[in-house]
Design a protein around this motif. Structure first.
Motif, PDB file in Angstrom:
ATOM      1  N   HIS A 120       1.351  -1.597  -0.312  1.00  0.00           N
ATOM      2  CA  HIS A 120       0.417   0.131  -0.203  1.00  0.00           C
ATOM      3  C   HIS A 120       1.070   1.486   0.396  1.00  0.00           C
ATOM      4  N   ASP A 177      -4.774   9.313   4.672  1.00  0.00           N
ATOM      5  CA  ASP A 177      -6.756   9.202   5.006  1.00  0.00           C
ATOM      6  C   ASP A 177      -7.490  10.197   4.237  1.00  0.00           C
ATOM      7  N   ILE A 195      -6.530   0.055  12.597  1.00  0.00           N
ATOM      8  CA  ILE A 195      -6.355  -0.869  11.989  1.00  0.00           C
ATOM      9  C   ILE A 195      -6.608  -2.500  13.088  1.00  0.00           C
ATOM     10  N   TRP A 211     -12.489   3.427  10.109  1.00  0.00           N
ATOM     11  CA  TRP A 211     -12.619   5.326  10.193  1.00  0.00           C
ATOM     12  C   TRP A 211     -13.525   5.883  11.015  1.00  0.00           C
ATOM     13  N   HIS A 230       0.330   7.029   1.689  1.00  0.00           N
ATOM     14  CA  HIS A 230      -0.607   7.989   1.548  1.00  0.00           C
ATOM     15  C   HIS A 230      -1.085   8.627   2.951  1.00  0.00           C
ATOM     16  N   ALA A 244      -6.143  -7.783   8.441  1.00  0.00           N
ATOM     17  CA  ALA A 244      -6.746  -6.789   8.973  1.00  0.00           C
ATOM     18  C   ALA A 244      -7.980  -5.986   8.970  1.00  0.00           C
ATOM     19  N   ARG A 276      -2.094 -11.505   4.888  1.00  0.00           N
ATOM     20  CA  ARG A 276      -2.969 -10.789   5.657  1.00  0.00           C
ATOM     21  C   ARG A 276      -3.794 -10.079   5.489  1.00  0.00           C
ATOM     22  N   HIS A 305       1.127   7.158   5.872  1.00  0.00           N
ATOM     23  CA  HIS A 305       1.487   5.801   6.077  1.00  0.00           C
ATOM     24  C   HIS A 305       1.348   4.969   5.408  1.00  0.00           C
ATOM     25  N   VAL A 316       2.490   0.479   3.691  1.00  0.00           N
ATOM     26  CA  VAL A 316       3.016  -0.812   4.315  1.00  0.00           C
ATOM     27  C   VAL A 316       3.185  -1.335   2.990  1.00  0.00           C
TER      28      VAL A 316
HETATM   29  O1  LIG Z   1      -3.437  -2.900   6.898  1.00  0.00           O
HETATM   30  C1  LIG Z   1      -2.819  -1.345   6.873  1.00  0.00           C
HETATM   31  O2  LIG Z   1      -1.792  -1.499   8.125  1.00  0.00           O
HETATM   32  C2  LIG Z   1      -3.039   0.116   6.584  1.00  0.00           C
HETATM   33  C3  LIG Z   1      -4.169   0.083   5.046  1.00  0.00           C
HETATM   34  C4  LIG Z   1      -4.514   1.775   5.315  1.00  0.00           C
HETATM   35  O3  LIG Z   1      -3.619   2.238   5.907  1.00  0.00           O
HETATM   36  C5  LIG Z   1      -6.031   2.285   4.622  1.00  0.00           C
HETATM   37  O4  LIG Z   1      -6.287   1.259   3.896  1.00  0.00           O
HETATM   38  O5  LIG Z   1      -5.785   2.656   4.444  1.00  0.00           O
END
Ligand SMILES: O=C(O)CCC(=O)C(=O)O
Ligand SMILES: [Fe+3]
Length: 603
Positions: free
Chosen positions: A467, A472, A498, A558, A470, A554, A552, A542, A544
């Motif tokens: 990722h 959010d 997250i 938000w 970016h 998660a 992975r 941030h 990934v």
């Molecule tokens: O999965 C993550 O650790 C971050 C994902 C993320 O930044 C997002 O989906 O905006």
């Protein structure tokens, strides 16, 4: 006031009827209505009627500009529709051109031109990488073919760069060139507006004068908008003058700095810092400031124009401010974590930033397994993203599960037990609300479960990210370190969370960076029950790292402070999961249009 407004409305209605009868565009009524609108707007308190009446005059002006303008403007300056303006504004034709060009060098420059205005376009990024690897294509081929309109941006970035290297003399030169170029672009843009004044009919039509004014006024924001962006850079010209002032001062050009400061004061005559600086120069130069700055020769302003720009920028500043920040939302990390078994593993200090936290123990292994199972069920039934290539990298696949999908595939059992308890969304909210000492309520705006799976045998020499970096709730522009609060970013998001579900994979670390999107300030390794919470704004860019083996998963959540802003209609289901069943979800769908209509009527 309301009565007068109503009278104007009636006048207008009569005028419209008359227009229909005689099939003419401009009548004496226009003049009457327009004059009345002017009188109304001149008053202290306006009403909605005033605005509607003005809106009508404005719309008519647009229509006339298009219809009459057609017959009087030169070829090549024909008015075009908003759609066409949009297509060219976003440089879409270059997307097609890079496919159709036979010569590689031309294709590379078309791709680059498009990418400058669409920096988050994944395919174009991949295309550019491919062009770079091709024989016969050099760095010089990646030319921005629209840069002639954006010379001031080139100067702006160069000046910033020189400033960062403390090369003050050259920086001052560049800022000066940038100010002059910005003024020239603004002037050229205004000349374009005036083309429509060629016909005598315009002299007698007040609606068109209004249109002309509006066109001229929009030039300030147009010139201050980077290619591909929607919002203008706030206070563009004063900002440049501020930079120029500092650069001149640092370079020892005190008389130049003084002249620039005087120009800056024309924008903000009561700015305390500027007045203090002026006083300082006065004292340093022994009262000889007047003779040195009588003519601001290096920055060729005419006071009238500056005044005009000043009003525009101040207004646009206020509007942007109102749009972006309906009320202030300031988080203050370090509050208590009121949940047994949940511990603070990393705080702001350990994460090297602001409003970031890593908590452990938010979920048990059993709960993680349950959600992973849910993801598999949804995956096997074919959720929207299943087996698709990740939107971020071709080396991973992506499975996403929205709450809506989870409810549908899971049936009531999973809905109740699996989502409410296992997803722990409500405890996530409670914990983060308390830790960040949120000044207002937090409402879930969107939540989804994402699994990223490494594509087997396709991981050698990977340099990309799972990722990309970016922010959010805004569009990060690492070159200028700006973050644009505009679509397609989810601008209403205030807090990101997250919740990780597993650790049996390689790579996939979450990392935070500075606004340059390069300097990594902290890393977090995912594991079951680990929750990362951070404010969604520009302090927390941030990304990934690549997932190079395994899957992975998660759960991303938000939150927003604005109750009415949602990007997922299923929020109330999460909020009140125990009392809402599947039937209520459909009821919610029925209510949503009514809710929307209500929002429009009662803004
Ligand atoms: O999965 C993550 O650790 C971050 C994902 C993320 O930044 C997002 O989906 O905006
Ligand atoms: Fe994110």
């Amino acid at each position: 006031m309301c009565k007068i407004g109503f009278f104007v409305f009636c006048c207008r209605l009569l005028a419209v009827l008359k227009i229909k009868m005689y099939k003419i565009y401009a009548t004496g009524w226009d003049l009457i209505v327009f004059s009345m609108v002017c009188v109304l707007l001149d008053s202290e308190q306006g009403t909605m009627w005033d605005l509607w009446a003005l809106d009508w005059v404005h719309q008519k002006a647009e229509c006339l500009r298009f219809c009459i303008g057609r017959s009087v403007t030169h070829v090549g300056q024909l008015p075009v529709s908003a759609d066409i303006e949009y297509e060219f504004g976003t440089r879409n034709p270059y997307n097609f051109l890079q496919v159709t060009y036979y010569k590689l060098q031309r294709a590379a420059s078309a791709a680059h031109t498009y990418f400058v205005a669409n920096p988050s376009h994944l395919e174009m990024r991949n295309n550019i990488e491919k062009y770079r690897r091709m024989d016969g294509v050099t760095d010089e081929d990646f030319q921005d073919r629209e840069s002639h309109n954006e010379k001031h941006w080139v100067l702006y970035d160069a000046a910033l760069q020189l400033e960062a290297n403390s090369e003050w003399k050259q920086a001052a030169e560049k800022w000066k060139a940038c100010v002059n170029e910005t003024l020239q672009q603004t002037e050229e843009c205004r000349v374009q507006c005036e083309v429509s004044q060629l016909s005598p009919v315009f002299v007698f039509c007040p609606a068109l004068s209004l249109s002309l004014l509006s066109c001229r006024q929009s030039c300030v924001t147009q010139v201050a908008t980077r290619p591909g962006r929607i919002s203008a850079q706030e206070d563009f010209l004063p900002t440049q003058l501020e930079h120029l002032h500092i650069a001149q001062f640092k370079a020892g050009d005190i008389s130049g700095a003084l002249q620039t400061l005087r120009s800056l004061l024309l924008f903000y005559p009561s700015d305390k810092d500027s007045l203090d600086n002026l006083q300082l120069y006065h004292e340093t130069l022994g009262g000889d400031t007047e003779s040195q700055s009588a003519q601001p020769a290096q920055v060729p302003f005419k006071p009238l124009k500056v005044h005009y720009i000043k009003i525009t920028t101040v207004v646009s500043k206020q509007v942007t401010h109102l749009l972006s920040y309906p009320f202030l939302f300031v988080l203050s990390a370090g509050g208590p974590v009121p949940q047994v078994g949940v511990t603070i593993t990393m705080d702001d200090e350990m994460l090297n930033g602001t409003n970031r936290v890593v908590l452990d123990g938010v979920m048990t292994e059993k709960e993680c397994d349950r959600i992973l199972q849910l993801a598999s069920v949804a995956g096997s039934l074919g959720d929207g993203y299943r087996g698709r290539r990740s939107p971020h990298t071709p080396h991973e696949t992506f499975e996403g599960l929205t709450v809506l999908r989870a409810v549908k595939v899971g049936g009531n059992d999973i809905t109740e037990a699996g989502l409410r308890d296992a997803l722990s969304s409500i405890s996530v909210r409670t914990v983060l609300h308390s830790y960040f000492r949120s000044p207002s309520g937090l409402f879930i705006t969107f939540t989804h479960l994402v699994c990223r799976t490494a594509v087997t045998d396709d991981q050698k020499g990977r340099l990309d990210l799972s990722h990309p970096v970016h922010v959010d709730n805004c569009l990060l522009e690492p070159e200028t370190k700006q973050c644009w609060k505009e679509p397609p970013a989810f601008t209403h998001r205030d807090l990101s969370a997250i919740l990780y579900l597993n650790d049996d994979f390689d790579g996939g670390e979450l990392f935070f960076t500075n606004r340059d999107a390069k300097t990594v300030t902290a890393r977090v390794k995912p594991s079951c029950g680990r929750l990362v919470g951070f404010s969604s704004g520009p302090v927390n860019p941030h990304g990934v790292t690549a997932v190079t083996r395994g899957r992975r998963c998660a759960l991303a959540l938000w939150f927003t402070k604005e109750k009415r802003v949602v990007d997922d209609v299923m929020i109330p289901v999460l909020d009140n999961m125990s009392s809402w069943g599947t039937m209520q979800i459909w009821w919610l769908f029925a209510c949503f249009p009514i809710y929307c209509a209500w929002s429009v009527v009662m803004p």
